[in-house]
Design a protein around this motif. Structure first.
Motif, short mmCIF file in Angstrom:
data_model
loop_
_atom_site.label_atom_id
_atom_site.label_comp_id
_atom_site.label_asym_id
_atom_site.label_seq_id
_atom_site.Cartn_x
_atom_site.Cartn_y
_atom_site.Cartn_z
N SER A 38 0.81 -1.21 0.00
CA SER A 38 0.00 0.00 0.00
C SER A 38 0.84 1.27 0.00
CB SER A 38 -0.95 0.02 1.20
OG SER A 38 -0.24 0.24 2.39
N LEU B 209 0.12 5.52 0.93
CA LEU B 209 -0.81 6.50 1.46
C LEU B 209 -0.30 7.88 1.10
CD1 LEU B 209 -3.31 7.20 3.21
CD2 LEU B 209 -1.73 7.34 5.15
N ARG C 134 -5.43 6.22 -0.20
CA ARG C 134 -4.66 5.00 0.04
C ARG C 134 -4.83 4.09 -1.16
NH1 ARG C 134 -4.32 1.14 5.28
NH2 ARG C 134 -3.22 -0.54 4.27
#
Length: 149
Positions: free
Chosen positions: A79, A81, A92
């Motif tokens: 991920s 962000l 995100r």
């Protein structure tokens, strides 16, 4: 003031590592994936993955323009962000395996909406623009992942 959340999810053809690498390439790939509603895009620090700082102007409507100064972190594996330093705006990007060499990419954008009548219109219309922005990035990503013909 209520939080507004907009989620866009799509399966793309490419392994998660490659997809995440393209999304994390703020100096190259990402600079080319932004739609026309993003202008004045600049990489201020870094350029690849966590530690990158980007600035741009988000044209939510013809009259509503937001200056964004986002710092990129990686809160979890797979991920990224992007957190605006001037507001509650957060996007995100999550990438996970989807089988057969593909990946599921999720873009979740959140922010604290306005109150009153302005908040009603923001909650009603802003998600349309955010979906358009996220889908444009994913369209460009899919094009990059397609094998040459």
């Amino acid at each position: 003031m209520a939080q507004i959340s907009v989620e866009v999810e799509r399966i793309v053809g490419g392994p998660p590592e490659r997809v995440l690498a393209l999304l994390a390439d703020y100096a190259g790939t990402r600079a080319e994936l932004w739609p026309e509603m993003i202008t004045d895009y600049k990489v201020v620090e870094g350029g690849e993955g966590p530690g990158t700082r980007i600035t741009y102007r988000l044209h939510a409507t013809r009259k509503r323009v937001r200056d964004v100064d986002a710092v990129v972190t990686a809160p979890a594996a797979g991920s990224l962000l992007e957190a605006d330093q001037r507001s509650s705006l957060r996007t995100r990007w999550q990438v996970r395996a989807a089988g057969a060499g593909g990946s599921t990419v999720t873009a979740l954008t959140t922010w604290d909406g306005a109150s009153g009548v302005g908040g009603f219109f923001e909650k009603t219309f802003a998600p349309i623009g955010i979906r358009k922005l996220s889908n444009a990035v994913l369209d460009g990503l899919e094009t990059r992942l397609r094998p040459p013909a």
